[in-house]
Design a protein around this motif. Structure first.
Motif, mmCIF file in Angstrom:
data_model
loop_
_atom_site.group_PDB
_atom_site.id
_atom_site.type_symbol
_atom_site.label_atom_id
_atom_site.label_comp_id
_atom_site.label_asym_id
_atom_site.label_seq_id
_atom_site.Cartn_x
_atom_site.Cartn_y
_atom_site.Cartn_z
ATOM 1 N N PRO A 43 -63.118 -48.246 44.204
ATOM 2 C CA PRO A 43 -62.835 -47.184 43.231
ATOM 3 C C PRO A 43 -62.905 -45.778 43.828
ATOM 4 O O PRO A 43 -62.131 -44.910 43.441
ATOM 5 C CB PRO A 43 -63.916 -47.377 42.165
ATOM 6 C CG PRO A 43 -64.264 -48.807 42.256
ATOM 7 C CD PRO A 43 -64.139 -49.153 43.709
ATOM 8 N N TYR A 83 -64.865 -45.646 36.497
ATOM 9 C CA TYR A 83 -64.094 -44.532 35.943
ATOM 10 C C TYR A 83 -64.227 -43.339 36.866
ATOM 11 O O TYR A 83 -65.236 -43.169 37.544
ATOM 12 C CB TYR A 83 -64.641 -44.129 34.569
ATOM 13 C CG TYR A 83 -64.555 -45.215 33.537
ATOM 14 C CD1 TYR A 83 -63.463 -45.296 32.684
ATOM 15 C CD2 TYR A 83 -65.546 -46.168 33.414
ATOM 16 C CE1 TYR A 83 -63.378 -46.297 31.729
ATOM 17 C CE2 TYR A 83 -65.469 -47.179 32.464
ATOM 18 C CZ TYR A 83 -64.384 -47.230 31.628
ATOM 19 O OH TYR A 83 -64.297 -48.227 30.691
ATOM 20 N N LYS A 139 -67.092 -52.028 35.642
ATOM 21 C CA LYS A 139 -65.910 -51.201 35.389
ATOM 22 C C LYS A 139 -66.199 -49.815 35.926
ATOM 23 O O LYS A 139 -67.303 -49.288 35.747
ATOM 24 C CB LYS A 139 -65.615 -51.148 33.901
ATOM 25 C CG LYS A 139 -65.194 -52.477 33.336
ATOM 26 C CD LYS A 139 -64.940 -52.380 31.847
ATOM 27 C CE LYS A 139 -64.577 -53.744 31.290
ATOM 28 N NZ LYS A 139 -64.431 -53.708 29.837
ATOM 29 N N ASN A 155 -69.854 -45.838 37.174
ATOM 30 C CA ASN A 155 -69.678 -47.184 36.630
ATOM 31 C C ASN A 155 -69.888 -47.103 35.121
ATOM 32 O O ASN A 155 -70.361 -46.097 34.598
ATOM 33 C CB ASN A 155 -70.561 -48.234 37.314
ATOM 34 C CG ASN A 155 -72.023 -48.143 36.970
ATOM 35 O OD1 ASN A 155 -72.406 -47.837 35.847
ATOM 36 N ND2 ASN A 155 -72.871 -48.418 37.938
ATOM 37 N N GLU A 156 -69.526 -48.164 34.424
ATOM 38 C CA GLU A 156 -69.500 -48.144 32.963
ATOM 39 C C GLU A 156 -70.866 -47.977 32.307
ATOM 40 O O GLU A 156 -70.945 -47.592 31.147
ATOM 41 C CB GLU A 156 -68.850 -49.424 32.439
ATOM 42 C CG GLU A 156 -69.660 -50.673 32.744
ATOM 43 C CD GLU A 156 -68.980 -51.946 32.303
ATOM 44 O OE1 GLU A 156 -68.320 -51.948 31.244
ATOM 45 O OE2 GLU A 156 -69.103 -52.938 33.025
ATOM 46 N N TYR A 166 -59.721 -44.715 33.815
ATOM 47 C CA TYR A 166 -60.229 -46.042 34.161
ATOM 48 C C TYR A 166 -59.640 -46.480 35.494
ATOM 49 O O TYR A 166 -58.426 -46.440 35.700
ATOM 50 C CB TYR A 166 -59.862 -47.037 33.058
ATOM 51 C CG TYR A 166 -60.293 -48.450 33.320
ATOM 52 C CD1 TYR A 166 -61.634 -48.777 33.447
ATOM 53 C CD2 TYR A 166 -59.362 -49.461 33.430
ATOM 54 C CE1 TYR A 166 -62.038 -50.085 33.674
ATOM 55 C CE2 TYR A 166 -59.745 -50.774 33.648
ATOM 56 C CZ TYR A 166 -61.091 -51.070 33.777
ATOM 57 O OH TYR A 166 -61.483 -52.361 34.004
ATOM 58 N N GLY A 174 -60.673 -49.590 36.998
ATOM 59 C CA GLY A 174 -60.656 -51.047 37.058
ATOM 60 C C GLY A 174 -62.030 -51.641 37.290
ATOM 61 O O GLY A 174 -63.012 -50.932 37.466
ATOM 62 N N SER A 175 -62.073 -52.970 37.301
ATOM 63 C CA SER A 175 -63.312 -53.715 37.535
ATOM 64 C C SER A 175 -63.387 -54.094 39.002
ATOM 65 O O SER A 175 -62.430 -54.640 39.559
ATOM 66 C CB SER A 175 -63.349 -54.980 36.684
ATOM 67 O OG SER A 175 -63.396 -54.645 35.324
ATOM 68 N N ARG A 176 -64.516 -53.830 39.607
ATOM 69 C CA ARG A 176 -64.715 -54.115 41.029
ATOM 70 C C ARG A 176 -66.129 -54.620 41.247
ATOM 71 O O ARG A 176 -67.034 -54.355 40.462
ATOM 72 C CB ARG A 176 -64.500 -52.868 41.882
ATOM 73 C CG ARG A 176 -63.164 -52.181 41.708
ATOM 74 C CD ARG A 176 -62.034 -53.006 42.311
ATOM 75 N NE ARG A 176 -60.772 -52.304 42.243
ATOM 76 C CZ ARG A 176 -59.898 -52.407 41.267
ATOM 77 N NH1 ARG A 176 -60.162 -53.167 40.229
ATOM 78 N NH2 ARG A 176 -58.756 -51.754 41.287
#
Length: 65
Positions: free
Chosen positions: A44, A5, A3, A20-21, A34, A36-38
Motif C-alpha cells: 500500500p 487507506y 484494509k 490500516n482500517e 481505499y 485494498g486488502s494486503r
C-alpha cells in the motif's frame, strides 16, 4: 489481511499518510482513498503513488508504531 487507506491530502511535511482500517487516527472517509486488502503495509505504501499520493508515509500510530 488488513484494509489500507491513504489520505487524499498531504500533511505538513508534504506526505500522504497510509493507514490500516483499525487506526485510531483514521480520518473521515471523504478524506481517504481505499488501497485494498494486503497482508502487510509495504505494497500500500508503494501503491499510493499510483493515485498521485506521493510521497507516501506510514501512519506513526498504526503502521510505523
Amino acid at each position: 489481511m488488513a484494509k489500507f487507506y491513504v489520505e487524499t491530502g498531504a500533511n505538513a511535511a508534504g506526505e500522504f499518510v497510509v493507514h490500516n482500517e483499525t487506526c485510531a487516527s483514521l480520518p473521515d472517509k471523504e478524506k481517504l482513498l481505499y488501497l485494498g486488502s494486503r497482508s502487510n503495509a509495504a505494497a500500500p505504501l508503494n501503491e499510493a503513488a499510483m493515485y498521485q499520493c506521493a510521497p507516501s508515509a506510514p501512519c506513526p500510530e498504526c503502521i510505523a508504531g
